[in-house]
Design an enzyme around this catalytic site. Structure first.
Site, PDB file in Angstrom:
ATOM      1  N   GLU A 219       0.809  -1.384  -0.168  1.00  0.00           N
ATOM      2  CA  GLU A 219      -0.074  -0.004   0.071  1.00  0.00           C
ATOM      3  C   GLU A 219       0.818   1.239  -0.046  1.00  0.00           C
ATOM      4  OE1 GLU A 219      -3.210   2.037   3.247  1.00  0.00           O
ATOM      5  OE2 GLU A 219      -2.389  -0.033   3.526  1.00  0.00           O
ATOM      6  N   ASP A 221       0.125   5.127   0.653  1.00  0.00           N
ATOM      7  CA  ASP A 221      -0.584   6.091   1.163  1.00  0.00           C
ATOM      8  C   ASP A 221      -0.168   7.456   0.663  1.00  0.00           C
ATOM      9  OD1 ASP A 221      -2.204   4.397   2.374  1.00  0.00           O
ATOM     10  OD2 ASP A 221      -1.132   4.300   4.186  1.00  0.00           O
ATOM     11  N   GLU A 224      -3.196  11.028   3.545  1.00  0.00           N
ATOM     12  CA  GLU A 224      -4.146  10.832   4.690  1.00  0.00           C
ATOM     13  C   GLU A 224      -4.368  12.150   5.270  1.00  0.00           C
ATOM     14  OE1 GLU A 224      -4.522   6.341   6.281  1.00  0.00           O
ATOM     15  OE2 GLU A 224      -2.572   6.832   6.023  1.00  0.00           O
ATOM     16  N   HIS A 235       3.891   1.485   2.696  1.00  0.00           N
ATOM     17  CA  HIS A 235       3.762   0.098   3.417  1.00  0.00           C
ATOM     18  C   HIS A 235       4.157  -1.043   2.500  1.00  0.00           C
ATOM     19  CE1 HIS A 235       1.048   1.683   6.547  1.00  0.00           C
ATOM     20  NE2 HIS A 235       0.545   2.713   5.806  1.00  0.00           N
TER      21      HIS A 235
END
Length: 442
Positions: A219, A221, A224, A235
């Protein structure tokens, strides 16, 4: 042939009550306009008996009658098409998508949403971010503490898993195949079949539960954020594809240790407030969250290798470089994410360096080069009230890195934000993808 018939009989099919019409969304690839669309995740969809309107899933429970086991559930139940604005509060116009937090529909109340960018009616748009730049404009002025307008990438299959899992008859057209580095077990469907076996309702969420299985994948990101705090975080997972897990292999979500899965749950985050600059992001600050801002993320590297992730903001005609770190325990200052930054940050904060353990930027380059799906979402946090993003977490800690944002430790309680901030929205627009330094005005 018999095996194929058995598989088909237990698959998750699609209903015919509501036509599936994906909202259009334009974006830009290498300077050229692309006509795409978005699709809502299968977890949000009405699941009912084939040919009837009786629920297979209601509230946070599967029907004992129609779903005594996953195979029977798949045979009985179908996923329904979506009323995007009326049920989910999702609207698009040109290159902009607006997501409303709470929507009171004719038959239900919907909280949050998760959507994917489609290439065509049956295929997710895939992005290889290595050596590229991803840019979008976001308006978080109507997102208070406790909410998260997240835009990110995950290594989902481009068809939603239809080719890999013959039981999946819904595919990308109906938003199937989700996975992330938390190995979520709250997914109603994994690998094309209902995740109903061993399903337990969540005590603090009337709409969610947890099944026997989880779905893991790497993942990235990109974003956020709410109006008070923001972070970007890679990640990685050991495997370079979506993988079903069970038990402690799903990490904390499967009842194991937080770091027992094959993925890195914490990631390596750059949150300006947490990294020592409390005047950079927020209402009236250097990057003013009262106004829309263009967010530029650059993945420095080539081939299957990424060495650094750089961040810039554009607002009011000015390019604003990401803030510098200001942490006493870090001997050097950084304003980007790299292996060196991650290792220095984890050491300074005394955090588990699971990012490096699972391969760090070597693994990040490998997964990104496989292609990722773009996710647009808005959500609240029934586990820890989003305090990990915008407040002090753990709440009783005074160690370096625990102070992540200006919100009160009492903020973010889902029942509070869902009742008091139901009309909150996030707006994503002007998505651009191309060569580094080509998607924004310098």
């Amino acid at each position: 042939m018999l095996g194929a018939l058995v598989a088909l009989a237990s698959c998750i099919g699609v209903g015919t009550n509501t036509p599936e019409k994906h909202p259009d969304l334009k974006w830009t690839n290498g300077g050229s306009s692309v006509s795409g669309s978005i699709v809502v995740d299968s977890n949000w969809r009405w699941t009912h008996i084939k040919g009837e309107t009786k629920n297979c899933y209601d509230g946070n429970l599967w029907s004992d009658k129609y779903c005594p086991d996953a195979a029977t559930c798949g045979k009985n139940c179908v996923l329904e098409g979506a009323d995007y604005s009326g049920t989910y509060g999702v609207t698009t116009s040109g290159d902009a998508a607006t997501l409303k937090f709470v929507t009171h529909g004719q038959y239900s109340t919907n909280v949050g949403s998760r959507l994917y960018l489609l290439k065509d009616e049956k295929t997710y748009q895939m992005f290889n971010l290595v050596g590229k730049e991803f840019t979008f404009t976001v308006d978080v002025s109507n997102l208070p503490c406790g909410l998260n307008g997240a835009l990110y990438f995950v290594q989902m299959d481009s068809d939603g898993g239809m080719a890999k899992y013959p039981d999946n008859q819904a595919g990308a057209k109906y938003g199937t195949g989700y996975c992330d580095a938390q190995c979520p077990t709250d997914l109603k469907f994994i690998n094309g079949i209902p995740n109903s076996d061993g399903w337990k309702p969540q005590k603090n969420d009337k709409n969610s539960g947890n099944g026997k299985y989880g779905s893991c994948c790497s993942e990235m990101d990109i974003w956020e954020a709410n109006s008070m705090a923001t972070a970007y975080t890679p990640h990685v997972c050991d495997k370079l594809e979506q993988t079903r897990c069970s038990g402690s292999a799903c990490g904390q979500n499967g009842g194991g240790d937080r770091f027992s899965s094959s993925c890195d749950p914490d990631g390596c985050d750059f949150n300006s407030w947490r990294m020592g600059n409390k005047t950079f992001w927020g209402p009236g600050l250097i990057v003013d969250t009262k106004k829309p801002v263009q967010v530029v993320t650059q993945f420095v590297g080539s081939g299957g290798s990424v060495t650094e992730i750089k961040r810039k903001y554009v607002q009011g005609g000015k390019v604003i470089d990401n803030s510098m770190t200001n942490i006493a325990a870090m001997s050097k200052q950084y304003n980007s994410v790299s292996d060196e930054f991650c290792q220095a940050q984890k050491k300074a904060f005394g955090d588990n360096d699971s990012f490096t353990k699972h391969g760090g930027f070597r693994q990040l380059g490998a997964t990104l080069s496989k292609g990722h799906v773009l996710v647009l979402s808005l959500w609240d946090d029934h586990d820890v009230n989003m305090l990990w993003l915008d407040s002090v977490y753990p709440t009783n800690s005074n160690k370096p890195g625990a102070d992540r944002g200006p919100c009160k430790t009492s903020s973010g309680v889902p029942s509070d934000v869902e009742s008091q901030n139901a009309d909150s929205t996030v707006k994503y627009s002007d998505i651009r993808f191309g060569a580094i330094d080509s998607t924004y005005s310098k």
